[in-house]
Design an enzyme around this catalytic site. Structure first.
Site, PDB file in Angstrom:
ATOM      1  N   HIS A 184       0.911  18.358 -18.542  1.00 26.02           N
ATOM      2  CA  HIS A 184       2.302  18.688 -18.232  1.00 26.02           C
ATOM      3  C   HIS A 184       3.174  17.821 -19.146  1.00 26.02           C
ATOM      4  CE1 HIS A 184       6.028  18.655 -15.852  1.00 26.02           C
ATOM      5  NE2 HIS A 184       5.574  19.733 -15.221  1.00 26.02           N
TER       6      HIS A 184
ATOM      7  N   ASP B 172      -2.657  11.561 -14.116  1.00 26.04           N
ATOM      8  CA  ASP B 172      -1.591  12.288 -13.438  1.00 26.04           C
ATOM      9  C   ASP B 172      -2.222  13.132 -12.318  1.00 26.04           C
ATOM     10  OD1 ASP B 172       0.351  14.012 -12.619  1.00 26.04           O
ATOM     11  OD2 ASP B 172       0.817  14.816 -14.611  1.00 26.04           O
TER      12      ASP B 172
ATOM     13  N   GLN C  18      -1.208  17.424  -9.431  1.00 27.76           N
ATOM     14  CA  GLN C  18      -1.799  18.696  -8.986  1.00 27.76           C
ATOM     15  C   GLN C  18      -3.107  18.522  -8.233  1.00 27.76           C
ATOM     16  OE1 GLN C  18      -0.380  21.527  -8.911  1.00 27.76           O
ATOM     17  NE2 GLN C  18       1.344  21.179 -10.279  1.00 27.76           N
TER      18      GLN C  18
ATOM     19  N   LYS D 230       5.026  17.920  -3.924  1.00 29.40           N
ATOM     20  CA  LYS D 230       3.887  18.838  -4.108  1.00 29.40           C
ATOM     21  C   LYS D 230       2.844  18.649  -3.012  1.00 29.40           C
ATOM     22  CE  LYS D 230       4.488  18.890  -9.143  1.00 29.40           C
ATOM     23  NZ  LYS D 230       5.024  20.197  -9.472  1.00 29.40           N
TER      24      LYS D 230
ATOM     25  N   CYS E  75       5.848  23.995 -18.298  1.00 32.14           N
ATOM     26  CA  CYS E  75       5.993  22.637 -18.865  1.00 32.14           C
ATOM     27  C   CYS E  75       4.701  22.184 -19.528  1.00 32.14           C
ATOM     28  CB  CYS E  75       6.411  21.624 -17.809  1.00 32.14           C
ATOM     29  SG  CYS E  75       8.019  21.954 -17.110  1.00 32.14           S
TER      30      CYS E  75
HETATM   31  C1  PLP Z   1       0.464  18.014 -13.564  1.00 36.91           C
HETATM   32  C2  PLP Z   1       1.918  17.713 -13.338  1.00 36.91           C
HETATM   33  N1  PLP Z   1       2.385  16.518 -13.703  1.00 36.91           N
HETATM   34  C3  PLP Z   1       3.660  16.175 -13.509  1.00 36.91           C
HETATM   35  C4  PLP Z   1       4.549  17.057 -12.958  1.00 36.91           C
HETATM   36  C5  PLP Z   1       5.964  16.633 -12.802  1.00 36.91           C
HETATM   37  O1  PLP Z   1       6.314  16.570 -11.464  1.00 36.91           O
HETATM   38  P1  PLP Z   1       7.817  16.187 -11.074  1.00 36.91           P
HETATM   39  O2  PLP Z   1       8.677  17.252 -11.699  1.00 36.91           O
HETATM   40  O3  PLP Z   1       7.825  16.234  -9.601  1.00 36.91           O
HETATM   41  O4  PLP Z   1       8.083  14.858 -11.635  1.00 36.91           O
HETATM   42  C6  PLP Z   1       4.120  18.323 -12.568  1.00 36.91           C
HETATM   43  C7  PLP Z   1       5.067  19.304 -12.010  1.00 36.91           C
HETATM   44  O5  PLP Z   1       4.845  20.487 -12.024  1.00 36.91           O
HETATM   45  C8  PLP Z   1       2.763  18.658 -12.758  1.00 36.91           C
HETATM   46  O6  PLP Z   1       2.285  19.853 -12.407  1.00 36.91           O
END
Ligand code: PLP
Length: 408
Positions: free
Chosen positions: A121, A198, A201, A224, A363
């Site tokens: 992402h 990260d 997900q 999430k 993204c």
């Molecule tokens: C794998 C991953 N990392 C980071 C994020 C960023 O999350 P946030 O927008 O809540 O900071 C997302 C959001 O879709 C994501 O799917």
């Protein structure tokens, strides 16, 4: 079926969308919130609200307790060694930026390497590009094979003695496949670097054990995992946090401030400048209790069944491209395109059947480039989805093809 017991906990799911049952399949973007979470936020503001750490009166001490107990619950949830390894942020993005700007800027120099999984992402990719621009360190991308997987060969060929940081998602937000984070972390450690994982997900779909992964940093967003928007978490190994400079500065993160300079508080407060979001911390605690009561194993099993049924349904329609092609390893989401239909058109038509799916690059533009597409659709599942949701979803894809004059 789990959902038959839990759907009722989410009032929004009982509402109609375009006069139809709401089939919410955009859970990877954000989940809906159960009543207990909404009640916990309300309870905090009704009963316990004050600015933590700053007051000596009873109410302020109660607010401080809410804050520190939330840290304790999250530390246990992630199997962290100490509560002080949990830092509250606004979201995963802010948590990852904290690592990039604090650890990254302090530890990277020209010709060092940052190994970044190409499927990341943007939140775990753009900060590393920024830090690379500032420090002269090089971003080295890890590439997926045709099954959407990072092979041992790819990892061993890219992670070496120059690799100071590895950035990898536990589960990709587009491919839905669990990445080999334990192996990648071991390799970067063998080379003297650190691993930033990260878990945005994965945290709502499977057990995340920071000690089992041996991650140096882990980030996730509360929204999430059935908690409110505006609260996120960074886990960091204490000895690293202790040596890192602050990210944001101001109130609450200091030990002493003099005209001549400032000394900083110990972690985690060193990284929590300004007033924290206690109401949503209380919501996050309740969300964690909620999923733990159901059981992450059960949730995973349930979502895997939904995914399998949805994949079978899509495959039986024909004319659907699934990413990665032929994979059955996804557990909580499916990314796909209806051949001949732009994903934005498809998502708009599916919405007219009450079905909410995501359309776009999610993204993850570098991944889209690797897949040779500009965008795609994504259906992502949560514990409250049921087999009827999947049936309606598949019918809406079928109807989309008909509306667009394909396959009829
Ligand atoms: C794998 C991953 N990392 C980071 C994020 C960023 O999350 P946030 O927008 O809540 O900071 C997302 C959001 O879709 C994501 O799917």
């Amino acid at each position: 079926m789990l959902s038959q017991y839990y759907k009722k906990d989410f009032k929004i799911l009982g509402k109609l969308e375009n006069d139809m049952r709401l089939v919410y399949l955009d859970n990877a973007a954000t989940t809906q919130k159960p009543d207990v979470v909404l009640a916990a936020v309300k309870r905090y503001y009704t009963v316990d609200n004050a600015n933590p750490h700053r007051g000596v009166y009873e109410l302020a001490m109660r607010a401080t307790d809410v804050h520190e107990q939330a840290r304790n619950v999250i530390a246990a949830f992630l199997n962290a060694e100490r509560d002080e390894e949990i830092i509250f942020t606004r979201n995963a993005t802010e948590a990852l930026n904290l690592v990039a700007y604090s650890y990254g800027l302090a530890n990277l120099k020209t010709d060092d390497e940052i190994a970044v999984a190409v499927s990341e992402h943007h939140s775990n990719l753009v900060p590393w590009q920024r830090v690379s621009e500032i420090t002269g360190a090089k971003v080295v991308y890890l590439y997926l094979d045709e099954h959407g997987e990072y092979t041992k060969e790819e990892l061993t060929s890219k992670i070496g003695s120059s690799t100071k940081i590895l950035a990898m998602a536990h589960v990709s937000n587009v491919l839905g496949i669990e990445n080999p984070v334990k192996l990648a972390t071991r390799l970067v450690h063998q080379n003297g670097g650190i691993a930033v994982i990260d878990c945005a997900q994965s945290v709502a779909h499977m057990k995340v054990d920071v000690r089992d992964i041996d991650a140096d940093f882990v980030a996730f967003s509360g929204h999430k995992i059935y908690a409110p928007m505006g609260i996120g978490v960074l886990y960091g190994k204490y000895e690293l946090l202790d040596k890192m400079p602050p990210f944001l500065s101001g109130g609450d993160m200091i030990s002493h401030v003099h005209e001549s300079g400032t000394t900083y508080a110990k972690p985690p407060r060193k990284f929590e400048a300004g007033t924290c979001n206690l109401g949503d911390e209380a919501g996050l605690v309740e969300a964690i209790r909620y999923v733990e009561k159901i059981g992450l194993d059960k949730i995973r099993e349930h979502e895997t069944e939904l995914c399998k049924k949805a994949l079978d349904g899509l495959n039986s329609l024909g004319g659907i491209d699934i990413y990665p092609a032929g994979s059955d390893k996804t557990r909580s989401l499916i990314s796909f395109n209806i051949r001949g239909v732009h994903p934005h058109d498809a998502a708009t038509i599916m919405d007219s059947f009450g079905v909410c799916v995501r359309a776009g690059h999610h993204c993850a533009e570098p991944l889209m480039e690797r897949l040779g597409i500009g965008s795609c659709l994504r259906a992502s599942f949560a514990l409250y989805n049921d087999m009827d949701d999947v049936d309606i979803f598949i019918r809406s894809v079928e109807q989309t093809r008909k509306v667009m004059g394909i396959g009829s």
